[in-house]
Design a protein around this motif. Structure first.
Motif, mmCIF file in Angstrom:
data_model
loop_
_atom_site.group_PDB
_atom_site.id
_atom_site.type_symbol
_atom_site.label_atom_id
_atom_site.label_comp_id
_atom_site.label_asym_id
_atom_site.label_seq_id
_atom_site.Cartn_x
_atom_site.Cartn_y
_atom_site.Cartn_z
ATOM 1 N N ALA A 1 0.900 4.532 -2.592
ATOM 2 C CA ALA A 1 0.864 5.918 -2.131
ATOM 3 C C ALA A 1 2.084 6.708 -2.599
ATOM 4 O O ALA A 1 1.949 7.843 -3.066
ATOM 5 C CB ALA A 1 0.767 5.952 -0.606
ATOM 6 N N GLY B 1 1.831 8.026 -5.973
ATOM 7 C CA GLY B 1 0.811 9.032 -6.197
ATOM 8 C C GLY B 1 -0.541 8.521 -6.660
ATOM 9 O O GLY B 1 -1.347 9.282 -7.176
ATOM 10 N N VAL C 1 -7.107 0.644 -7.809
ATOM 11 C CA VAL C 1 -6.305 1.846 -7.609
ATOM 12 C C VAL C 1 -6.711 2.897 -8.635
ATOM 13 O O VAL C 1 -6.792 2.601 -9.828
ATOM 14 C CB VAL C 1 -4.804 1.502 -7.758
ATOM 15 C CG1 VAL C 1 -3.943 2.729 -7.660
ATOM 16 C CG2 VAL C 1 -4.396 0.461 -6.727
ATOM 17 N N THR D 1 0.024 10.695 -10.272
ATOM 18 C CA THR D 1 0.638 9.366 -10.317
ATOM 19 C C THR D 1 1.880 9.421 -11.191
ATOM 20 O O THR D 1 1.828 9.887 -12.330
ATOM 21 C CB THR D 1 -0.353 8.320 -10.849
ATOM 22 O OG1 THR D 1 -1.523 8.330 -10.027
ATOM 23 C CG2 THR D 1 0.265 6.927 -10.839
ATOM 24 N N ASN E 1 -4.288 6.432 -5.795
ATOM 25 C CA ASN E 1 -5.256 6.409 -4.702
ATOM 26 C C ASN E 1 -5.885 5.016 -4.612
ATOM 27 O O ASN E 1 -6.428 4.515 -5.600
ATOM 28 C CB ASN E 1 -6.339 7.466 -4.971
ATOM 29 C CG ASN E 1 -7.335 7.565 -3.851
ATOM 30 O OD1 ASN E 1 -6.988 7.453 -2.688
ATOM 31 N ND2 ASN E 1 -8.595 7.776 -4.204
ATOM 32 N N ILE E 2 -5.846 4.407 -3.440
ATOM 33 C CA ILE E 2 -6.431 3.089 -3.243
ATOM 34 C C ILE E 2 -7.939 3.241 -3.089
ATOM 35 O O ILE E 2 -8.412 3.990 -2.234
ATOM 36 C CB ILE E 2 -5.822 2.397 -2.006
ATOM 37 C CG1 ILE E 2 -4.324 2.197 -2.222
ATOM 38 C CG2 ILE E 2 -6.534 1.079 -1.723
ATOM 39 C CD1 ILE E 2 -3.551 1.867 -0.986
ATOM 40 N N LEU F 1 0.830 -1.208 0.000
ATOM 41 C CA LEU F 1 0.000 0.000 0.000
ATOM 42 C C LEU F 1 0.865 1.260 0.000
ATOM 43 O O LEU F 1 0.512 2.269 -0.626
ATOM 44 C CB LEU F 1 -0.947 -0.006 1.198
ATOM 45 C CG LEU F 1 -1.924 -1.196 1.268
ATOM 46 C CD1 LEU F 1 -2.803 -1.080 2.496
ATOM 47 C CD2 LEU F 1 -2.741 -1.320 0.004
ATOM 48 N N ASN F 2 1.998 1.204 0.668
ATOM 49 C CA ASN F 2 2.921 2.333 0.668
ATOM 50 C C ASN F 2 3.457 2.607 -0.736
ATOM 51 O O ASN F 2 3.589 3.759 -1.141
ATOM 52 C CB ASN F 2 4.075 2.091 1.645
ATOM 53 C CG ASN F 2 4.963 3.304 1.764
ATOM 54 O OD1 ASN F 2 4.519 4.381 2.117
ATOM 55 N ND2 ASN F 2 6.244 3.121 1.426
#
Length: 147
Positions: free
Chosen positions: A91, A94, A116, A122, A96-97, A87-88
């Motif tokens: 992030a 750039g 995502v 991004t 978004n989950i 998940l990092n």
């Protein structure tokens, strides 16, 4: 093959070299570094007939992906902190989950499905995917959909 199977997402290493050269020739033409198809095809080492045969059938994955949703599936070790590292990476790049679904781990392997959103901020979808794939404990990553 029905209409649903009209398009495929293929890893670069599975794409024939001629198709990759067509993409490169198109990039050269778009950048105006070369002015003619002949110059572009000579530069990348393919014939003009190959270029015209495939030019409308292959595009880089990143084209028009901003504001889109990418859904991918991972198989990974069931180890504390690994999902957090995945998940990092999303992030840091750039994106978004939107959704996360994790199955109950079987034999120490968990299956994760992530949706995502690709934002204007991004960095690169390819960079993000590659960064996730090389994390210790990731066994498999497959892009399921692009909307």
């Amino acid at each position: 093959m029905d209409e649903v199977d009209k398009y495929f997402l293929v890893n670069k290493k599975a794409v024939p070299e001629v198709l990759l050269k067509v993409v490169e020739a198109k990039r050269l033409l778009d950048s105006e570094k070369v002015l003619t198809v002949q110059e572009a095809t000579d530069s990348v080492g393919i014939s003009r007939s190959s270029f015209y045969k495939y030019k409308d059938d292959i595009f880089p994955f990143h084209d028009n992906t901003r504001g889109k949703t990418i859904t991918f599936m991972l198989q990974m070790d069931d180890e504390p902190g690994l999902l957090s590292r995945v998940l990092n990476e999303v992030a840091v790049n750039g994106a978004n989950i939107l959704t996360i679904h994790q199955s109950i781990p079987v034999n120490g392997i968990a299956s994760i499905t992530l949706s995502v959103e690709i934002l204007p901020s991004t960095v690169s979808i390819s960079t993000m995917i590659e960064a996730i794939e090389v994390l210790k404990g990731i066994h498999y990553l497959k892009i399921l959909a692009r909307e």
